[in-house]
Write a protein that holds these residues in place. Sequence first.
Motif, PDB file in Angstrom:
ATOM      1  N   THR A 215       1.778 -35.696  -7.939  1.00  0.00           N
ATOM      2  CA  THR A 215       2.902 -36.076  -7.093  1.00  0.00           C
ATOM      3  C   THR A 215       2.775 -37.563  -6.825  1.00  0.00           C
ATOM      4  O   THR A 215       1.688 -38.057  -6.513  1.00  0.00           O
ATOM      5  CB  THR A 215       2.871 -35.291  -5.769  1.00  0.00           C
ATOM      6  OG1 THR A 215       2.923 -33.888  -6.067  1.00  0.00           O
ATOM      7  CG2 THR A 215       4.032 -35.660  -4.881  1.00  0.00           C
TER       8      THR A 215
ATOM      9  N   LYS B  41       4.102 -40.642  -4.491  1.00  0.00           N
ATOM     10  CA  LYS B  41       4.767 -40.880  -3.210  1.00  0.00           C
ATOM     11  C   LYS B  41       4.890 -42.368  -2.936  1.00  0.00           C
ATOM     12  O   LYS B  41       3.910 -43.106  -3.038  1.00  0.00           O
ATOM     13  CB  LYS B  41       3.981 -40.224  -2.074  1.00  0.00           C
ATOM     14  CG  LYS B  41       3.955 -38.719  -2.144  1.00  0.00           C
ATOM     15  CD  LYS B  41       3.231 -38.114  -0.968  1.00  0.00           C
ATOM     16  CE  LYS B  41       3.223 -36.596  -1.063  1.00  0.00           C
ATOM     17  NZ  LYS B  41       2.547 -35.995   0.090  1.00  0.00           N
TER      18      LYS B  41
ATOM     19  N   THR C  54       7.505 -36.272  -9.271  1.00  0.00           N
ATOM     20  CA  THR C  54       6.446 -35.486  -9.905  1.00  0.00           C
ATOM     21  C   THR C  54       6.264 -36.007 -11.315  1.00  0.00           C
ATOM     22  O   THR C  54       7.150 -36.654 -11.883  1.00  0.00           O
ATOM     23  CB  THR C  54       6.802 -33.990  -9.939  1.00  0.00           C
ATOM     24  OG1 THR C  54       8.030 -33.827 -10.657  1.00  0.00           O
ATOM     25  CG2 THR C  54       6.925 -33.411  -8.541  1.00  0.00           C
TER      26      THR C  54
ATOM     27  N   ILE D 288      -1.056 -38.349  -6.088  1.00  0.00           N
ATOM     28  CA  ILE D 288      -1.855 -37.274  -5.491  1.00  0.00           C
ATOM     29  C   ILE D 288      -1.948 -36.115  -6.465  1.00  0.00           C
ATOM     30  O   ILE D 288      -0.946 -35.728  -7.091  1.00  0.00           O
ATOM     31  CB  ILE D 288      -1.205 -36.826  -4.164  1.00  0.00           C
ATOM     32  CG1 ILE D 288      -1.157 -38.017  -3.205  1.00  0.00           C
ATOM     33  CG2 ILE D 288      -1.942 -35.652  -3.550  1.00  0.00           C
ATOM     34  CD1 ILE D 288      -0.308 -37.797  -1.997  1.00  0.00           C
ATOM     35  N   ASP D 289      -3.142 -35.534  -6.580  1.00  0.00           N
ATOM     36  CA  ASP D 289      -3.319 -34.384  -7.474  1.00  0.00           C
ATOM     37  C   ASP D 289      -2.959 -33.080  -6.752  1.00  0.00           C
ATOM     38  O   ASP D 289      -2.536 -33.091  -5.591  1.00  0.00           O
ATOM     39  CB  ASP D 289      -4.737 -34.336  -8.045  1.00  0.00           C
ATOM     40  CG  ASP D 289      -5.827 -34.111  -7.006  1.00  0.00           C
ATOM     41  OD1 ASP D 289      -5.523 -33.742  -5.845  1.00  0.00           O
ATOM     42  OD2 ASP D 289      -7.013 -34.298  -7.345  1.00  0.00           O
ATOM     43  N   ASN D 290      -3.152 -31.958  -7.440  1.00  0.00           N
ATOM     44  CA  ASN D 290      -2.757 -30.661  -6.864  1.00  0.00           C
ATOM     45  C   ASN D 290      -3.653 -30.213  -5.711  1.00  0.00           C
ATOM     46  O   ASN D 290      -3.347 -29.247  -5.021  1.00  0.00           O
ATOM     47  CB  ASN D 290      -2.683 -29.589  -7.941  1.00  0.00           C
ATOM     48  CG  ASN D 290      -4.023 -29.331  -8.600  1.00  0.00           C
ATOM     49  OD1 ASN D 290      -5.012 -30.005  -8.319  1.00  0.00           O
ATOM     50  ND2 ASN D 290      -4.062 -28.390  -9.504  1.00  0.00           N
ATOM     51  N   LYS D 291      -4.759 -30.920  -5.473  1.00  0.00           N
ATOM     52  CA  LYS D 291      -5.634 -30.625  -4.341  1.00  0.00           C
ATOM     53  C   LYS D 291      -5.334 -31.555  -3.166  1.00  0.00           C
ATOM     54  O   LYS D 291      -6.108 -31.617  -2.217  1.00  0.00           O
ATOM     55  CB  LYS D 291      -7.095 -30.763  -4.755  1.00  0.00           C
ATOM     56  CG  LYS D 291      -7.513 -29.765  -5.814  1.00  0.00           C
ATOM     57  CD  LYS D 291      -8.938 -30.001  -6.232  1.00  0.00           C
ATOM     58  CE  LYS D 291      -9.284 -29.052  -7.369  1.00  0.00           C
ATOM     59  NZ  LYS D 291     -10.583 -29.364  -7.958  1.00  0.00           N
ATOM     60  N   GLU D 292      -4.219 -32.308  -3.274  1.00  0.00           N
ATOM     61  CA  GLU D 292      -3.793 -33.258  -2.251  1.00  0.00           C
ATOM     62  C   GLU D 292      -4.763 -34.427  -2.094  1.00  0.00           C
ATOM     63  O   GLU D 292      -4.838 -35.058  -1.040  1.00  0.00           O
ATOM     64  CB  GLU D 292      -3.568 -32.574  -0.894  1.00  0.00           C
ATOM     65  CG  GLU D 292      -2.401 -31.603  -0.896  1.00  0.00           C
ATOM     66  CD  GLU D 292      -1.054 -32.275  -1.119  1.00  0.00           C
ATOM     67  OE1 GLU D 292      -0.798 -33.327  -0.534  1.00  0.00           O
ATOM     68  OE2 GLU D 292      -0.265 -31.731  -1.911  1.00  0.00           O
ATOM     69  N   SER D 293      -5.530 -34.734  -3.160  1.00  0.00           N
ATOM     70  CA  SER D 293      -6.427 -35.888  -3.148  1.00  0.00           C
ATOM     71  C   SER D 293      -5.736 -37.070  -3.794  1.00  0.00           C
ATOM     72  O   SER D 293      -5.086 -36.924  -4.836  1.00  0.00           O
ATOM     73  CB  SER D 293      -7.710 -35.576  -3.932  1.00  0.00           C
ATOM     74  OG  SER D 293      -8.423 -34.541  -3.313  1.00  0.00           O
ATOM     75  N   GLU D 294      -5.904 -38.233  -3.203  1.00  0.00           N
ATOM     76  CA  GLU D 294      -5.341 -39.448  -3.776  1.00  0.00           C
ATOM     77  C   GLU D 294      -6.166 -39.832  -5.003  1.00  0.00           C
ATOM     78  O   GLU D 294      -7.376 -40.019  -4.909  1.00  0.00           O
ATOM     79  CB  GLU D 294      -5.369 -40.577  -2.743  1.00  0.00           C
ATOM     80  CG  GLU D 294      -4.766 -41.859  -3.235  1.00  0.00           C
ATOM     81  CD  GLU D 294      -4.750 -42.933  -2.182  1.00  0.00           C
ATOM     82  OE1 GLU D 294      -5.195 -44.066  -2.515  1.00  0.00           O
ATOM     83  OE2 GLU D 294      -4.310 -42.669  -1.039  1.00  0.00           O
TER      84      GLU D 294
ATOM     85  N   VAL E 190       9.690 -39.235  -3.315  1.00  0.00           N
ATOM     86  CA  VAL E 190       8.680 -38.411  -3.972  1.00  0.00           C
ATOM     87  C   VAL E 190       9.127 -38.096  -5.395  1.00  0.00           C
ATOM     88  O   VAL E 190      10.278 -37.755  -5.635  1.00  0.00           O
ATOM     89  CB  VAL E 190       8.428 -37.095  -3.190  1.00  0.00           C
ATOM     90  CG1 VAL E 190       7.476 -36.180  -3.936  1.00  0.00           C
ATOM     91  CG2 VAL E 190       7.892 -37.399  -1.800  1.00  0.00           C
TER      92      VAL E 190
END
Length: 118
Positions: free
Chosen positions: A93, A95, A78, A105-111, A76
């Motif tokens: 993030t 991965k 950033t 992935i953005d801060n809303k956990e969307s790819e 991982v």
Amino acid sequence: MKIWRLVVVTAIFVLTFQASANTDISGVWKHSDKPALIEFDLKSGLATVKQHDDNQSATGLTVIKDINSDSEIMHVWTGNMYNGYIDSYVAVTIKLIDNSTIVVIDNKESEVLRLVRE
């Protein structure tokens, strides 16, 4: 007994080296949806457009900057990814899913981006 210690130390060294080699995302990755190549350079902390068949003027543009490994979690990183809709960089993030796939992935956990190893 000394030989046993040497074997254990050598095994630990080899396993550590293999683990770090598998977590290196440096190199060229292919965009999963577009005819574009993104090059990750962890030394400079940048991911840049190496080639884009639909938009030649994009070559050389920074896609992600300030890339740093997450010291807490293997595989991982950033960084800050350019968002053209707001003309600014946003925190992301990165991965490593497996040896041939990266997701961003953005801060809303969307790819927001998927890349595959060329």
